[in-house]
Write a protein that holds these residues in place. Structure first.
Motif, PDB file in Angstrom:
ATOM      1  N   HIS A 132       0.797  -1.220  -0.107  1.00 36.73           N
ATOM      2  CA  HIS A 132       0.134  -0.014  -0.100  1.00 36.73           C
ATOM      3  C   HIS A 132       1.009   1.263   0.131  1.00 36.73           C
ATOM      4  CE1 HIS A 132       0.326   1.048   4.358  1.00 36.73           C
ATOM      5  NE2 HIS A 132       0.295  -0.277   4.588  1.00 36.73           N
ATOM      6  N   GLU A 199      -5.254   1.465   2.286  1.00 35.15           N
ATOM      7  CA  GLU A 199      -4.900   0.151   3.274  1.00 35.15           C
ATOM      8  C   GLU A 199      -5.572   0.450   4.553  1.00 35.15           C
ATOM      9  OE1 GLU A 199      -3.331  -2.558   6.147  1.00 35.15           O
ATOM     10  OE2 GLU A 199      -2.758  -0.350   5.744  1.00 35.15           O
ATOM     11  N   GLY A 203      -8.837  -0.933   3.374  1.00 38.42           N
ATOM     12  CA  GLY A 203      -8.429  -1.809   2.441  1.00 38.42           C
ATOM     13  C   GLY A 203      -9.062  -1.871   1.092  1.00 38.42           C
ATOM     14  N   ALA A 206      -7.078  -2.395  -2.272  1.00 39.71           N
ATOM     15  CA  ALA A 206      -6.570  -4.044  -2.546  1.00 39.71           C
ATOM     16  C   ALA A 206      -8.129  -4.806  -3.182  1.00 39.71           C
ATOM     17  CB  ALA A 206      -5.830  -4.608  -1.315  1.00 39.71           C
ATOM     18  N   ASP A 401      -4.109  -5.821   4.002  1.00 39.11           N
ATOM     19  CA  ASP A 401      -4.518  -6.323   2.732  1.00 39.11           C
ATOM     20  C   ASP A 401      -4.465  -7.785   2.265  1.00 39.11           C
ATOM     21  OD1 ASP A 401      -5.740  -4.021   2.047  1.00 39.11           O
ATOM     22  OD2 ASP A 401      -4.161  -2.999   0.968  1.00 39.11           O
TER      23      ASP A 401
END
Ligand SMILES: [Zn+2]
Length: 452
Positions: A132, A199, A203, A206, A401
């Motif tokens: 991230h 992230e 999150g 991702a 993630d």
């Protein structure tokens, strides 16, 4: 190690200074959650120069909520008031988000994920490297002893916001790939390098990548796994953020007792029973092993010293081990435990006036399946061969993630990246440069062995 592997390690040693400079340059581009674009462009330019086909693509919030309603979160921005502002009866929906006043949280506009692809010759296994790009805010700048975006180096440590969480990991995976491309090491499998937004707290970067269908035979998330370069995380804990609202009966202190019975009921005294019950739940679960870390975060209630409190609101988070359940099953189980603990209390008032528990946000726990250990054993061997150390396998207490690749994407994933997670989010955040260089070496050898 074969000849190519020895050359990879040697190349890293000979180009240490360049790799450290690249990390410093990345730390100097601020990328606090919500403001990630410049740093994404910086990494894009770098990997395009290494021969990657690159794409900057915003995650589709609607699609995430449609595909993964249990784990999709509201996009967040790392500044006060915009970090998890929604509180609903239970999991909020996309419709609730759209109806909210938080326009900036309704999409990932100007917050793209970066996806880079390096095609292999064919016939090999593919690998995702993911990190991230966002960092938490710097907090109170006056408490820092260095410039948070200065990338100052002192005593083998590079300082700055995001140095360890996780620009160190991002720079390490880019440098590992640079080592392979500089030496023109041929790979059979495709390599995908991703840097994602948001992230922290959500999150969503991702998850957006997983929702868009990007996949590979395995993934490595290069979050800081631990000091020394020999730690691998094969799972992560989950988290359920909760709020309990307790009612009281407000009266003047002088009227608290009537006919030998309490008449004025302070919501705060009843909140104490709720806290007790939640803590007993935690204690009971942790008899042999830590399964839950229940944090009572804030408590607010009452108006005057001379009036029983009409209301009291407690909130906090329950982090939980993957042992309590992975994916949405774990979340559902922990929510039920918290609900039972907050509502089933043997007290006349609380029975007649049940507290209201709400859930704000949750992260799912993840564990690498026992029949998909290949990427882990390969990385363990690389650690042994490159560093001459025994690998240490553990799990991350909080979310990261990796869970989205593992649970939602069905991709075997481990966390392996440089640095000590204890320095994450702290004032004077730093990464050990020795860990950073070790991480580059192990990653280069691991990528080569997986994709060759
Ligand atoms: Zn991180």
């Amino acid at each position: 190690m074969d000849k190519i592997e020895q050359q990879l390690v040697q190349y890293v040693d000979e180009h240490k200074d360049d790799f450290i400079k690249f990390l410093g340059d990345l730390v100097k581009v601020p990328s606090i959650t919500g403001y990630e674009k410049k740093a994404q462009e910086f990494v894009r330019d770098k990997i395009a120069g290494l021969g990657f086909e690159t794409e900057l693509k915003e995650a589709d919030v609607k699609k995430m909520f449609e595909m993964f309603p249990e784990v999709a979160q509201v996009p967040s921005i790392g500044e006060e008031g915009l970090d998890m502002p929604l509180m609903t009866e239970d999991k909020f929906t996309y419709e609730q988000l759209m109806a909210s006043p938080f326009d900036r949280l309704k999409s990932y506009k100007d917050r793209p994920n970066l996806i880079g692809r390096l095609k292999g010759k064919g016939g090999g296994k593919s690998l995702i490297l993911n990190g991230h790009i966002d960092t938490v805010p710097i907090g109170d700048e006056s408490k820092w002893h260095v410039d948070p975006f200065g990338a100052e180096i002192k005593d083998g440590k590079l300082y700055g916001r995001g140095a360890v969480d996780m620009k160190g990991g991002v720079a390490a995976m880019v440098s590992a790939v640079e080592t392979l491309t500089a030496l023109k090491v041929p790979l059979s499998g495709d390599l995908m390098l991703q840097t994602v937004v948001n992230e922290e707290h959500a999150g969503g970067g991702a998850l957006g990548i997983v929702a868009d269908g990007y996949t590979a035979d395995a993934a490595i998330v290069t979050e800081p796994a631990g000091p020394g370069g020999n730690v691998i995380l094969d799972g992560n804990g989950g988290g359920v953020y909760w709020e309990v609202r307790i009612k009281g009966h407000e009266t003047h202190a002088g009227s608290r007792w009537q006919n030998n019975k309490p008449f004025g009921i302070s919501a705060i005294e009843k909140a104490a029973l709720v806290v007790d019950s939640l803590i007993s739940l935690e204690k009971g679960l942790n008899k042999d092993k830590t399964m839950m870390s229940l944090c009572i975060g804030t408590i607010k209630g009452g108006t005057y010293a001379t009036a029983t409190a009409a209301e009291c609101v407690i909130n906090g988070v329950a982090y939980f081990s993957p042992g309590l359940g992975t994916g949405k099953e774990g979340i559902m189980r922990v929510k039920k435990m918290l609900k039972d603990a907050a509502l089933n209390i043997d007290d006349e008032w609380l029975k007649a006036n049940p507290p209201v528990i709400k859930f704000q946000h949750y992260d799912d726990a993840y564990m690498l399946p026992s029949d998909k250990q290949e990427i882990k054993t390969l990385t363990e061997d690389a650690i042994r061969d490159v560093l001459g150390k025994e690998p240490v396998i553990t799990q991350l207490g909080g979310g990261c993630d990796a869970r989205h690749f593992g649970n939602q994407g069905g991709i075997p994933v481990i966390v392996y990246g440089p640095g000590d997670i204890k320095m994450a989010h702290s004032t004077d955040e730093y990464i050990s440069l020795d860990d950073y260089i070790k991480g580059i070496k192990v990653l280069a050898v691991t990528i080569y062995r997986w994709c060759k």
